[in-house]
Design an enzyme around this catalytic site. Structure first.
Site, mmCIF file in Angstrom:
data_model
loop_
_atom_site.group_PDB
_atom_site.id
_atom_site.type_symbol
_atom_site.label_atom_id
_atom_site.label_comp_id
_atom_site.label_asym_id
_atom_site.label_seq_id
_atom_site.Cartn_x
_atom_site.Cartn_y
_atom_site.Cartn_z
ATOM 1 N N GLY A 166 0.773 -1.160 0.036
ATOM 2 C CA GLY A 166 -0.058 0.044 0.006
ATOM 3 C C GLY A 166 0.970 1.264 -0.001
ATOM 4 O O GLY A 166 0.216 2.397 0.132
ATOM 5 N N GLU A 215 4.511 -6.084 1.893
ATOM 6 C CA GLU A 215 3.839 -6.893 0.674
ATOM 7 C C GLU A 215 3.695 -5.866 -0.299
ATOM 8 O O GLU A 215 2.875 -5.632 -0.866
ATOM 9 C CB GLU A 215 2.777 -7.713 0.802
ATOM 10 C CG GLU A 215 2.674 -8.785 1.773
ATOM 11 C CD GLU A 215 1.242 -9.220 2.120
ATOM 12 O OE1 GLU A 215 0.309 -8.655 1.621
ATOM 13 O OE2 GLU A 215 1.279 -10.335 2.818
ATOM 14 N N PRO A 216 4.807 -4.810 -0.594
ATOM 15 C CA PRO A 216 4.680 -4.050 -1.551
ATOM 16 C C PRO A 216 4.676 -4.371 -2.987
ATOM 17 O O PRO A 216 5.215 -5.238 -3.513
ATOM 18 C CB PRO A 216 6.007 -3.136 -1.389
ATOM 19 C CG PRO A 216 6.932 -3.875 -0.889
ATOM 20 C CD PRO A 216 6.390 -4.970 -0.307
ATOM 21 N N GLY A 217 3.654 -3.721 -3.915
ATOM 22 C CA GLY A 217 3.421 -4.147 -5.237
ATOM 23 C C GLY A 217 3.988 -2.779 -5.861
ATOM 24 O O GLY A 217 4.763 -2.727 -6.459
ATOM 25 N N ARG A 232 -6.748 0.675 -15.206
ATOM 26 C CA ARG A 232 -6.482 1.455 -14.289
ATOM 27 C C ARG A 232 -7.334 2.976 -14.438
ATOM 28 O O ARG A 232 -8.054 3.307 -13.513
ATOM 29 C CB ARG A 232 -5.237 1.985 -13.559
ATOM 30 C CG ARG A 232 -4.339 0.604 -13.304
ATOM 31 C CD ARG A 232 -3.114 0.957 -12.451
ATOM 32 N NE ARG A 232 -3.528 1.087 -11.109
ATOM 33 C CZ ARG A 232 -3.455 2.372 -10.721
ATOM 34 N NH1 ARG A 232 -3.023 3.439 -11.521
ATOM 35 N NH2 ARG A 232 -3.605 2.917 -9.315
ATOM 36 N N TYR A 234 -10.287 3.068 -11.916
ATOM 37 C CA TYR A 234 -10.176 3.587 -10.494
ATOM 38 C C TYR A 234 -10.161 5.232 -10.757
ATOM 39 O O TYR A 234 -9.594 5.996 -9.686
ATOM 40 C CB TYR A 234 -8.665 3.323 -9.853
ATOM 41 C CG TYR A 234 -8.524 1.744 -9.870
ATOM 42 C CD1 TYR A 234 -9.484 0.965 -9.136
ATOM 43 C CD2 TYR A 234 -7.442 1.010 -10.516
ATOM 44 C CE1 TYR A 234 -9.165 -0.582 -8.682
ATOM 45 C CE2 TYR A 234 -7.280 -0.257 -10.237
ATOM 46 C CZ TYR A 234 -8.205 -1.002 -9.565
ATOM 47 O OH TYR A 234 -7.742 -2.342 -9.429
ATOM 48 N N CYS A 278 -14.221 -0.208 -28.191
ATOM 49 C CA CYS A 278 -15.396 0.248 -28.468
ATOM 50 C C CYS A 278 -16.240 0.213 -26.991
ATOM 51 O O CYS A 278 -17.075 -0.431 -26.509
ATOM 52 C CB CYS A 278 -16.299 -1.017 -29.104
ATOM 53 S SG CYS A 278 -16.095 -0.396 -30.864
ATOM 54 N N GLU A 279 -15.519 1.205 -26.233
ATOM 55 C CA GLU A 279 -16.124 1.882 -24.866
ATOM 56 C C GLU A 279 -15.680 2.866 -24.806
ATOM 57 O O GLU A 279 -14.771 3.407 -25.402
ATOM 58 C CB GLU A 279 -15.599 0.706 -23.734
ATOM 59 C CG GLU A 279 -15.796 -0.761 -23.747
ATOM 60 C CD GLU A 279 -17.085 -1.162 -23.030
ATOM 61 O OE1 GLU A 279 -17.575 -0.049 -22.275
ATOM 62 O OE2 GLU A 279 -17.301 -2.028 -22.859
ATOM 63 N N TYR A 288 0.119 -3.332 -11.881
ATOM 64 C CA TYR A 288 -1.334 -3.566 -12.477
ATOM 65 C C TYR A 288 -1.805 -2.914 -13.622
ATOM 66 O O TYR A 288 -2.853 -2.601 -14.240
ATOM 67 C CB TYR A 288 -2.347 -2.946 -11.225
ATOM 68 C CG TYR A 288 -2.024 -3.001 -9.935
ATOM 69 C CD1 TYR A 288 -2.379 -4.566 -9.527
ATOM 70 C CD2 TYR A 288 -1.334 -2.484 -9.089
ATOM 71 C CE1 TYR A 288 -2.027 -4.974 -8.276
ATOM 72 C CE2 TYR A 288 -1.047 -2.735 -7.673
ATOM 73 C CZ TYR A 288 -1.321 -3.957 -7.556
ATOM 74 O OH TYR A 288 -1.062 -4.151 -5.983
HETATM 75 N N1 LLP Z 1 -0.672 -7.210 -0.210
HETATM 76 C C1 LLP Z 1 -2.270 -7.571 -0.301
HETATM 77 C C2 LLP Z 1 -2.892 -8.764 0.388
HETATM 78 C C3 LLP Z 1 -2.839 -6.884 -1.358
HETATM 79 O O1 LLP Z 1 -4.199 -7.168 -1.566
HETATM 80 C C4 LLP Z 1 -2.224 -5.916 -2.263
HETATM 81 C C5 LLP Z 1 -2.902 -5.490 -3.397
HETATM 82 C C6 LLP Z 1 -0.880 -5.662 -1.862
HETATM 83 C C7 LLP Z 1 -0.279 -6.385 -0.899
HETATM 84 C C8 LLP Z 1 0.026 -4.846 -2.747
HETATM 85 O O2 LLP Z 1 -0.653 -3.519 -2.630
HETATM 86 P P1 LLP Z 1 0.184 -2.167 -3.179
HETATM 87 O O3 LLP Z 1 1.520 -2.078 -2.660
HETATM 88 O O4 LLP Z 1 0.547 -2.708 -4.737
HETATM 89 O O5 LLP Z 1 -0.525 -0.942 -3.226
HETATM 90 N N2 LLP Z 1 -5.150 -2.965 -8.595
HETATM 91 C C9 LLP Z 1 -5.067 -2.002 -8.087
HETATM 92 C C10 LLP Z 1 -4.803 -2.116 -6.524
HETATM 93 C C11 LLP Z 1 -5.547 -3.098 -5.723
HETATM 94 C C12 LLP Z 1 -4.440 -4.040 -5.320
HETATM 95 C C13 LLP Z 1 -4.946 -5.278 -4.610
HETATM 96 N N3 LLP Z 1 -4.012 -5.861 -3.516
HETATM 97 C C14 LLP Z 1 -4.450 -0.662 -8.518
HETATM 98 O O6 LLP Z 1 -4.305 -0.871 -9.842
HETATM 99 O O7 LLP Z 1 -4.287 0.434 -8.093
#
Ligand code: LLP
Length: 410
Positions: A227, A268-270, A307, A311, A337-338, A365
């Protein structure tokens, strides 16, 4: 991306040349930037036992996973398929945190069979788990701390109405189940949402987690989820990692002292690791003036980057083909086509048909949420590392559209 020597470049490689070599639309990832982000996170938490569990879902190409492994992270996987991907690239089962939600118990059993850390997010599953395994398999429990985190309700998942995690209000029930089956709880987990700016949100989550953790006697780790916010707009503030690292580490150390054991802290960073490393390169197919707006229609759309539509996410856009000249205001749209507005009312250097545009923050994402909608092909992916470009996914072909379709003779 920097403008040097008459071209926008990453690691010295001109993006226009990459687009020529691989075609468009094209996802490009800066591998060096990913490694740098991992290091920043490690530095910020250097005073505690940190484990980074990269959120595979953000960008799951096997080469990105391999790069993460090389940089020293573990992984967070949310499906059995992600678990298998991570095992496939060589992560040890013990490095994999499996955090599913609303899956069948059969899938959880499969994950147990693969030896990964199981994160349980509802009470019925906890009971199934107890009946089947008792305390023989260590588990983590996902709690919902009831915090509304981040500015976007669609990606905030720790609030009271969220489907994720076990409510902290149900902790007594959790303890009853744990005791009844002699469950071996070694970790607690919270993930409150994406785009969290403020150390205070993590601290609030930490406070709730510490309070809950004090009542479990055999923990090895606390997992704070992902997050961290990255900058999307010019002037956007991103999570101040030093500040979060300092404050959360201090609170964590204090907790460990009172708990009587030095636990591991997991994140758990994405987005933090891969968002800014990625660009989606697209070509301007048409410049379409209307009485109100000048549209730039590109060879991509919500099928490749959902995205903005899903969002209302902001993604910066740069015209890579024009380094100088006047700027105009455009709305960049896709060919689907949207209504698939990628970016509305943006000032870009005057766009001409055939120009190459870069859509920023496309690493997280982007590809992983892409589809074949309108029977369009998914883009190729290229990773840049050490000044070299590597094709890490081939562009799809028409055969891929037909693959798995059964042409029945009826
Ligand atoms: N851990 C868990 C359990 C999660 O559900 C998520 C994201 C993360 C870690 C990683 O979060 P991050 O660091 O990337 O913010 N697809 C959306 C965000 C929803 C992600 C769902 N879970 C977007 O494109 O913003």
């Amino acid at each position: 991306m920097e403008l040097t020597d008459h071209a926008y470049r990453i690691q010295g490689l001109a993006l226009t040349e990459l687009a020529q070599k691989y075609g468009t639309p094209l996802y490009v990832y800066d591998g060096e930037k990913i490694v740098q982000q991992v290091e920043t996170l490690k530095q910020a938490f250097s005073g505690v036992k940190l484990k980074i569990k990269y959120a595979t879902k953000a960008l799951s190409n096997v080469n990105i996973l391999k790069l993460m492994k090389r940089a020293g992270t573990g992984v967070d996987a949310v499906s059995i398929e992600e678990v298998m991907l991570c095992l496939h690239v060589g992560f040890e089962p013990t490095e994999i945190m499996y955090t599913p939600n609303c899956v069948s118990f059969t899938e959880i059993q499969e994950a147990v069979g693969l030896g990964v850390m199981i994160n349980i997010d509802n009470i019925p599953m906890l009971e199934h788990f107890g009946t089947t395994y008792g305390g023989s398999v260590p588990i983590c429990i996902r709690l919902n701390p009831h915090i509304l985190a981040g500015g976007n309700a669609k990606i905030s998942v720790g609030h009271i109405d969220s489907k994720f995690g076990i409510s902290i209000l149900q902790l007594k029930h959790v303890h009853k189940v744990v005791e009844a089956y002699g469950l071996h709880v070694v970790g607690l987990h919270v993930h409150t949402g994406s785009d969290i700016l403020d150390a205070e949100v993590f601290l609030k989550g930490a406070e709730i987690l510490f309070e809950a953790a004090a009542e479990f006697s055999d923990l090895n780790f606390l997992d704070f989820g992902g997050g961290f916010k990255v900058a999307y707009k010019p002037g956007d503030i991103s999570t101040d990692m030093k500040d979060v690292g300092f404050k959360v580490s201090q609170a964590f150390q204090d907790f460990c002292a009172s708990y009587g054991k030095e636990l591991e802290i997991w994140f758990e960073p994405g987005k933090f690791l891969v968002s800014e490393c990625g660009l989606l390169l697209v070509k301007a197919n048409v410049i379409k003036p209307t009485p109100a707006t000048t549209f730039v229609g590109v060879d991509s759309g919500l099928n490749h980057l959902i995205r903005p539509m899903m969002y209302d996410a902001y993604h910066g856009v740069v015209n890579l083909s024009r380094l100088t000249g006047p700027e105009r205001v455009y709305t960049i749209v896709g060919y689907i086509c949207e209504t698939d507005t990628i970016a509305a009312d943006r000032k870009l250097r005057e766009v001409q048909e055939g120009d190459l545009l870069a859509i920023k923050n496309a690493g997280a994402y982007g590809f992983s949420m892409s589809s074949n909608y309108n029977s369009r092909l998914r883009p190729a992916e290229v990773m840049l590392l050490g000044g070299m470009d590597y094709l890490i996914r081939e562009r799809e072909t028409f055969e891929d559209i037909l693959r798995h379709q059964v042409d029945v003779a009826f």
